[in-house]
Design a protein around this motif. Structure first.
Motif, PDB file in Angstrom:
ATOM      1  N   LYS A   2      -1.231  15.286   0.829  1.00 28.40           N
ATOM      2  CA  LYS A   2      -2.175  14.179   0.101  1.00 28.40           C
ATOM      3  C   LYS A   2      -2.328  14.523  -1.303  1.00 28.40           C
ATOM      4  N   CYS A   3      -1.555  13.277  -1.816  1.00 28.96           N
ATOM      5  CA  CYS A   3      -1.943  14.254  -3.646  1.00 28.96           C
ATOM      6  C   CYS A   3      -2.972  14.446  -3.940  1.00 28.96           C
ATOM      7  N   GLU A   4      -2.965  15.183  -4.962  1.00 28.19           N
ATOM      8  CA  GLU A   4      -4.267  15.600  -4.891  1.00 28.19           C
ATOM      9  C   GLU A   4      -5.176  14.314  -6.641  1.00 28.19           C
ATOM     10  N   ALA A   5      -4.168  13.715  -7.033  1.00 31.12           N
ATOM     11  CA  ALA A   5      -4.494  13.018  -8.123  1.00 31.12           C
ATOM     12  C   ALA A   5      -4.838  11.513  -7.624  1.00 31.12           C
ATOM     13  N   CYS A   6      -4.447  11.200  -6.282  1.00 27.31           N
ATOM     14  CA  CYS A   6      -4.942   9.728  -5.860  1.00 27.31           C
ATOM     15  C   CYS A   6      -5.068  10.130  -4.653  1.00 27.31           C
ATOM     16  N   GLY A   7      -4.571  10.626  -3.844  1.00 25.31           N
ATOM     17  CA  GLY A   7      -4.792  10.548  -2.358  1.00 25.31           C
ATOM     18  C   GLY A   7      -3.538  10.393  -1.607  1.00 25.31           C
ATOM     19  N   SER A   8      -2.862   9.596  -2.380  1.00 22.52           N
ATOM     20  CA  SER A   8      -1.930   8.921  -1.317  1.00 22.52           C
ATOM     21  C   SER A   8      -0.714  10.196  -0.527  1.00 22.52           C
ATOM     22  N   ASN A   9      -0.310   9.277  -0.431  1.00 18.39           N
ATOM     23  CA  ASN A   9       1.168  10.286   0.678  1.00 18.39           C
ATOM     24  C   ASN A   9       2.198  11.208  -0.043  1.00 18.39           C
TER      25      ASN A   9
ATOM     26  N   TYR B 157       6.696  15.292  -3.611  1.00 26.76           N
ATOM     27  CA  TYR B 157       5.797  14.129  -5.320  1.00 26.76           C
ATOM     28  C   TYR B 157       5.477  12.686  -4.877  1.00 26.76           C
ATOM     29  N   CYS B 158       4.175  11.908  -5.121  1.00 19.40           N
ATOM     30  CA  CYS B 158       3.878  11.450  -4.542  1.00 19.40           C
ATOM     31  C   CYS B 158       4.331   9.799  -5.658  1.00 19.40           C
ATOM     32  N   GLU B 159       4.415   9.082  -3.994  1.00 20.78           N
ATOM     33  CA  GLU B 159       5.478   7.713  -4.387  1.00 20.78           C
ATOM     34  C   GLU B 159       4.441   7.216  -4.856  1.00 20.78           C
ATOM     35  N   HIS B 160       3.310   7.064  -5.010  1.00 22.30           N
ATOM     36  CA  HIS B 160       1.872   6.594  -5.580  1.00 22.30           C
ATOM     37  C   HIS B 160       2.086   6.535  -7.018  1.00 22.30           C
ATOM     38  N   CYS B 161       0.930   8.044  -7.818  1.00 27.96           N
ATOM     39  CA  CYS B 161       1.390   7.550  -8.691  1.00 27.96           C
ATOM     40  C   CYS B 161       2.502   8.942  -9.346  1.00 27.96           C
ATOM     41  N   GLY B 162       3.353   8.985  -8.697  1.00 24.09           N
ATOM     42  CA  GLY B 162       4.039   9.489  -9.463  1.00 24.09           C
ATOM     43  C   GLY B 162       4.040  11.132  -9.213  1.00 24.09           C
ATOM     44  N   THR B 163       2.308  11.926  -9.291  1.00 21.26           N
ATOM     45  CA  THR B 163       2.929  13.425  -9.418  1.00 21.26           C
ATOM     46  C   THR B 163       3.297  14.646  -8.842  1.00 21.26           C
ATOM     47  N   LYS B 164       3.554  15.405  -9.513  1.00 23.55           N
ATOM     48  CA  LYS B 164       4.387  16.448  -8.382  1.00 23.55           C
ATOM     49  C   LYS B 164       4.398  17.456  -8.515  1.00 23.55           C
TER      50      LYS B 164
HETATM   51 ZN   LIG Z   1      -0.321  10.330  -6.314  1.00 27.96          ZN
END
Ligand SMILES: [Zn+2]
Ligand SMILES: [Zn+2]
Length: 366
Positions: free
Chosen positions: A23-30, A41-48
């Motif tokens: 899970k993405c720490e920033a937005c909880g996405s996949n 990487y997070c598909e939703h917010c781009g966090t790596k």
């Molecule tokens: Zn994210």
């Protein structure tokens, strides 16, 4: 599928398996594995996020694996519960990486849940699906007999990354050989009007010892990609594969082996035998081989059960489907293209015209 045992197949309850996901720490996405940055990487917010410590894959001694191979029994139906949306999802037989069809969360079956031998190595993707599409276009452009419309419009649909299960083998071989080879010679015989050259063969007995160390002879253990296709996409830099980590599989699909290590090792030995024959013969100058007996012993045999990265896609053209496989590290493509009959015909005509022209010239100067 392996053969049935004596009794009739019993109804089997689907087996629940645990999957891992990130899970993405920033937005909880996949989160998924990104081939370009070698990070999640997070598909939703781009966090790596970094993968953490990476290890080179180890070579394992074959003996234990050959014994363990007998114990492989992958449950017919396997399900996991998606922790993100709660859905119960069925896996295809032998499937170890997939995405939840309801919420898209990338999932990888936990290593402990896998039946039989467990992968110990993975060669991560280096190319994206778009890269592999470009590779397909470049490849098609070089196919001189492919119709122009095919080359122009080629866009592989459903290009998706699959890690295919393979075994690689190292072996230190010592061979003893004996055989008989022949070399063609010519001589002039007769005199006057009967003077002519004739060919004769000088036979020679050969024997000796030959040592060779094989490194990473690769055999495909799945049914999705054939050994021939694998060869056409080679090389896979399997010596630089990483120790297995499910994170590399996030966002891709993958399957466990269908052919066990016993069968794959036997195929690898066949490949090594053929290569050894060539290496032995290449020491000599010869035109014919009467026979060659080679007996080989293998020592220090090690293996890797490695997942190799391949993009698979297809392209519909004039109601037909054309499949492609692309090496996920170097972009080498294998597949078929349609053939424009008129292009082939033109080549044949040109060749025929050249022959006629040549015959004409010969007659002129004869
Ligand atoms: Zn994210
Ligand atoms: Zn879900």
């Amino acid at each position: 599928m392996e053969q049935m045992t004596g009794k009739a197949a019993e109804y089997e309850e689907p087996r629940d398996v645990e999957t891992e996901y990130e899970k993405c720490e920033a937005c909880g996405s996949n989160m998924k594995y990104d081939p370009k940055s070698n990070m999640l990487y997070c598909e939703h917010c781009g966090t790596k996020r970094s993968l953490g410590e990476e290890e080179q894959a180890a070579e394992l001694a074959i003996e234990d694996a050959l014994r363990a191979a007998e114990e492989n029994g992958w449950a017919e139906t396997t399900v996991f519960r998606c922790e993100n949306c709660g859905a119960k999802v069925a896996l295809a037989k032998g499937e170890i990486a997939t995405s939840c069809p309801f919420c898209g969360t990338a999932q990888v079956v936990e290593l402990d849940e896998m039946a039989g031998l467990k992968p110990n190595a993975v060669l991560p993707f280096r190319l994206t699906a778009e890269d592999s599409n470009e590779a397909c276009k470049k490849w098609a452009k070089k196919k001189i007999y492919a119709p122009r419309a095919f080359k122009k419009n080629l866009k592989a649909e459903n290009m998706h990354g699959v890690y295919i299960p393979c075994f690689t083998f190292d072996s230190r071989t010592s061979s003893r050989y004996y055989g008989r080879i022949g070399k063609r010679h010519t001589r002039t015989v007769g005199s006057g009007k009967n003077r002519r050259t004739e060919t004769y063969i000088v036979w020679r007995n050969i024997s000796g010892f030959y040592d060779h160390a094989f490194d990473d002879v690769t055999v495909t253990a799945g049914s999705k990609v054939t050994q021939k296709d694998l060869g056409k996409m080679a090389p896979f830099d399997s010596n630089n594969s990483k120790a297995y980590d499910g994170k590399y599989l996030l966002g891709f699909s993958s399957y466990c082996y269908e052919k066990d290590i016993v069968q794959c090792w036997s195929e690898a030995k066949g490949t090594m035998d053929a290569a050894l024959r060539q290496m032995i013969l290449s020491q000599y100058s010869y035109d014919l081989v009467d026979y060659l007996n080679v007996s080989t012993t293998h020592a220090d045999v090690t293996y890797k059960y490695v997942l190799l990265p391949v993009y698979a896609g297809h392209f519909g053209f004039k109601k037909k489907n054309y499949n492609f496989f692309v090496n996920g590290t170097n972009g080498k493509v294998t597949g078929k293209t349609p053939v424009a009959i008129w292009k082939v015909a033109l080549t044949v005509l040109a060749a025929a015209a050249a022959l006629v022209g040549l015959a004409y010239l010969v007659m002129q100067f004869a």
